[in-house]
Motif scaffolding. Sequence first.
Motif, PDB file in Angstrom:
ATOM      1  N   LYS A 237       0.840  -1.204   0.000  1.00 56.39           N
ATOM      2  CA  LYS A 237       0.000   0.000   0.000  1.00 56.39           C
ATOM      3  C   LYS A 237       0.871   1.249   0.000  1.00 56.39           C
ATOM      4  O   LYS A 237       0.600   2.209  -0.750  1.00 56.39           O
ATOM      5  CB  LYS A 237      -0.920  -0.007   1.212  1.00 56.39           C
ATOM      6  N   HIS A 241       1.099   4.238  -2.896  1.00 61.26           N
ATOM      7  CA  HIS A 241       0.932   5.661  -2.605  1.00 61.26           C
ATOM      8  C   HIS A 241       2.139   6.458  -3.090  1.00 61.26           C
ATOM      9  O   HIS A 241       1.991   7.554  -3.652  1.00 61.26           O
ATOM     10  CB  HIS A 241       0.726   5.872  -1.097  1.00 61.26           C
ATOM     11  N   TYR A 277      -6.302  11.001  -2.872  1.00 64.61           N
ATOM     12  CA  TYR A 277      -5.653   9.761  -2.441  1.00 64.61           C
ATOM     13  C   TYR A 277      -4.307  10.062  -1.781  1.00 64.61           C
ATOM     14  O   TYR A 277      -3.954   9.477  -0.760  1.00 64.61           O
ATOM     15  CB  TYR A 277      -5.428   8.834  -3.627  1.00 64.61           C
ATOM     16  N   SER A 281      -3.191   9.482   2.295  1.00 59.35           N
ATOM     17  CA  SER A 281      -2.073   8.617   2.714  1.00 59.35           C
ATOM     18  C   SER A 281      -1.192   9.291   3.750  1.00 59.35           C
ATOM     19  O   SER A 281      -0.403   8.630   4.434  1.00 59.35           O
ATOM     20  CB  SER A 281      -1.214   8.243   1.493  1.00 59.35           C
TER      21      SER A 281
END
Length: 283
Positions: A237, A241, A277, A281
Amino acid sequence: MDGYLVPELAKKNMQYDMIEQHTDLPKFPYSRSKLLYIFLNKYSPLEGISELFSLVTSLVQMGLDTHDLVDVGTEHAEMKKMRTRQLRVLAGDYFSSRFYHLLSQAGQVEAVHSLSQAIAEVNRLKINLYMKMKKFKLTADEYFQQRIDIKSQLFLVFSKYMDGKSQKQWSELLLSITKCELITEELDRMTQNKNLKDSWGYWYLINHVTHEEQEVLKTESSNESLIQSFLLKYNIKLKLHQMLEKQWQEISDSFHSINNKSLQHELEKLGQPFRNYITASKV
């Protein structure tokens, strides 16, 4: 309101009670569709029908993406899953058929031919990708590049209608935006814990884990929970990012070479979902 009505028009063309009641649909290709609309409006002789071409291309993409959701792995599925599978096939066919209808009504025969050829090319690229996946002859970077080629193919059809400099700008931005869309799609997969074998993260793991872990992943490739545990262990993940932030920064930097302030502003607005997004993060 910026006059971009394609998502609303697409929704009207996709509304069907049985589909809405019994199956979910893929995400609308908003960024690619809006980018096509912007460039056709500003850099082609198709300004008057930019909305139509953006609409039909989006409907074909939705049709292809809906077919990709069809689960062909279970031969004896329960009735509800069987109905969902059948409706996804029918929905994909229905969405695709709308493009023939709308273009033929508008007398755009050449566009029908061009998009039909692009559909054939998309299917060829998908078969090549699936064969490589089946044989485990694929790196994570190759997976991403092939997915970008598949997702951008329909929209690239309209490159021929743009002038020299804008044509190059359009194709480069399209590929970059498509990559951003794919990265956010990958992040959504991880959150939903769905279709993880068909993800960049899975292919990154296949190429970076220990030999023993690789064998487990290959043997248990349909075990979503197991794959998720490996994705967490290897910080996939975070890597996604970081990829998204880097990719969007490169796109933003490229905006400075555009001499049209209005276009710059529209492209900045187009990137808002990706910036969301990135911001999330860091929270």
